[in-house]
Design an enzyme around this catalytic site. Sequence first.
Site, short mmCIF file in Angstrom:
data_model
loop_
_atom_site.label_atom_id
_atom_site.label_comp_id
_atom_site.label_asym_id
_atom_site.label_seq_id
_atom_site.Cartn_x
_atom_site.Cartn_y
_atom_site.Cartn_z
N ASP A 16 0.89 -1.19 0.05
CA ASP A 16 0.19 -0.02 -0.12
C ASP A 16 0.83 1.31 -0.05
O ASP A 16 0.47 2.23 0.84
CB ASP A 16 -0.95 0.15 1.30
CG ASP A 16 -1.98 -1.13 1.14
OD1 ASP A 16 -2.14 -1.91 0.03
OD2 ASP A 16 -2.76 -1.12 2.03
N ASP A 54 -4.60 -0.89 -1.98
CA ASP A 54 -5.90 -0.71 -1.13
C ASP A 54 -6.74 -0.01 -2.27
O ASP A 54 -6.46 1.08 -2.93
CB ASP A 54 -5.67 0.32 0.03
CG ASP A 54 -6.53 -0.03 1.19
OD1 ASP A 54 -6.87 -1.15 1.49
OD2 ASP A 54 -7.01 0.96 1.83
N HIS A 56 -10.98 0.78 -2.63
CA HIS A 56 -12.30 0.91 -1.94
C HIS A 56 -13.03 1.55 -3.20
O HIS A 56 -12.90 2.61 -3.73
CB HIS A 56 -12.11 1.42 -0.88
CG HIS A 56 -11.26 1.11 0.12
ND1 HIS A 56 -11.42 -0.28 0.60
CD2 HIS A 56 -10.40 1.67 0.85
CE1 HIS A 56 -10.71 -0.67 1.65
NE2 HIS A 56 -9.91 0.41 1.92
N HIS A 60 -17.38 2.82 0.74
CA HIS A 60 -17.13 1.79 1.52
C HIS A 60 -17.26 1.62 2.96
O HIS A 60 -17.44 2.66 3.73
CB HIS A 60 -15.69 1.60 1.24
CG HIS A 60 -14.93 0.11 1.71
ND1 HIS A 60 -14.46 -0.06 2.83
CD2 HIS A 60 -14.94 -0.97 1.03
CE1 HIS A 60 -14.17 -1.39 3.11
NE2 HIS A 60 -14.59 -1.79 1.88
N HIS A 89 -10.64 6.82 1.75
CA HIS A 89 -9.22 6.79 1.28
C HIS A 89 -9.27 5.65 0.11
O HIS A 89 -10.02 5.03 0.17
CB HIS A 89 -8.19 6.66 2.34
CG HIS A 89 -8.66 5.21 2.95
ND1 HIS A 89 -9.37 4.68 3.84
CD2 HIS A 89 -8.09 3.89 2.65
CE1 HIS A 89 -9.51 3.57 4.13
NE2 HIS A 89 -8.54 3.03 3.48
N LYS A 114 -7.20 -4.94 -3.13
CA LYS A 114 -7.96 -5.46 -1.97
C LYS A 114 -8.80 -4.36 -1.30
O LYS A 114 -8.40 -3.11 -1.64
CB LYS A 114 -7.08 -6.09 -0.67
CG LYS A 114 -6.03 -5.01 -0.34
CD LYS A 114 -4.96 -5.49 0.80
CE LYS A 114 -4.12 -4.36 1.02
NZ LYS A 114 -4.76 -3.43 1.91
N CYS A 159 -2.16 -2.73 7.71
CA CYS A 159 -1.96 -3.70 6.55
C CYS A 159 -0.89 -4.57 6.37
O CYS A 159 -0.92 -5.60 6.16
CB CYS A 159 -2.17 -3.01 5.24
SG CYS A 159 -3.89 -2.47 4.97
C1 VGL Z 1 -4.54 0.64 5.60
C2 VGL Z 1 -6.16 1.74 7.01
C3 VGL Z 1 -7.07 1.60 6.21
C4 VGL Z 1 -3.35 0.30 5.71
C5 VGL Z 1 -5.56 0.51 4.91
O1 VGL Z 1 -2.75 0.28 4.40
O2 VGL Z 1 -2.65 -0.11 6.41
N1 VGL Z 1 -4.98 1.00 6.92
N2 VGL Z 1 -6.63 0.95 4.69
ZN ZN Z 2 -8.47 1.04 3.24
#
Ligand code: VGL
Ligand code: ZN
Length: 211
Positions: A16, A54, A56, A60, A89, A114, A159
Amino acid sequence: MESNMHPETHALIVIDVQNDFCPGGALAVAGGDEIITGINGLFDNFQVKVLTQDWHPSGHSSFASSHADKAPFQVIDMPYGPQVLWPDHCVQGSQGAAFHPELRSDAADLVIRKGFRSAVDSYSAFFENDHKTPTGLEGYLRTRGVTDLWMVGLATDFCVQYSALDAARLGFSTTIITDLCRAIDMDGSLAQAKATLNSEGVQFLTQPQIL
Ligand code: VGL
Ligand code: ZN
């Protein structure tokens, strides 16, 4: 081939490294952009390179804005367990969801997305937050003969942590390169993550130790 090239049974997993998790982004992780130069260098040392993204849909269920009277960083109960609510996000197709422009994303063999199911979040690169629905990454790595994973990216306590825990439980030898990760660190989540990762056999090394 470089002398410090890892064998083809080892994979670099970059979690990410997207605009929204870097300074200026919607869910900025402090120093998130400081790790990019080091990660770019590592691409030359691995023959198997995977990026996660990430990804979404708008609205979401992990977004605080999708719930009446909820604010970012509050925790709610979802059918699959507790869920932290986040600012909107990494909305599919947005600039925030794009990889940071300095990341050598073209070097990746595979990009695994994801969090694209509206009703369930997905921190881990292997399973969604229900801990059941697979992303397909396990099959990809096994069919390529990968046994050892080296993880870097954002965020250490979300993550990266969940990806590493699932990897270790699936039987991959798993190492987090700690100086090439940055944490959100809310309510002691980084200390908690380190303790849990330790107890599950995930190893921690720094970039100078592996070069
Ligand atoms: C993440 C919070 C929400 C991450 C992703 O990549 O750690 N954290 N979505
Ligand atoms: Zn996320």
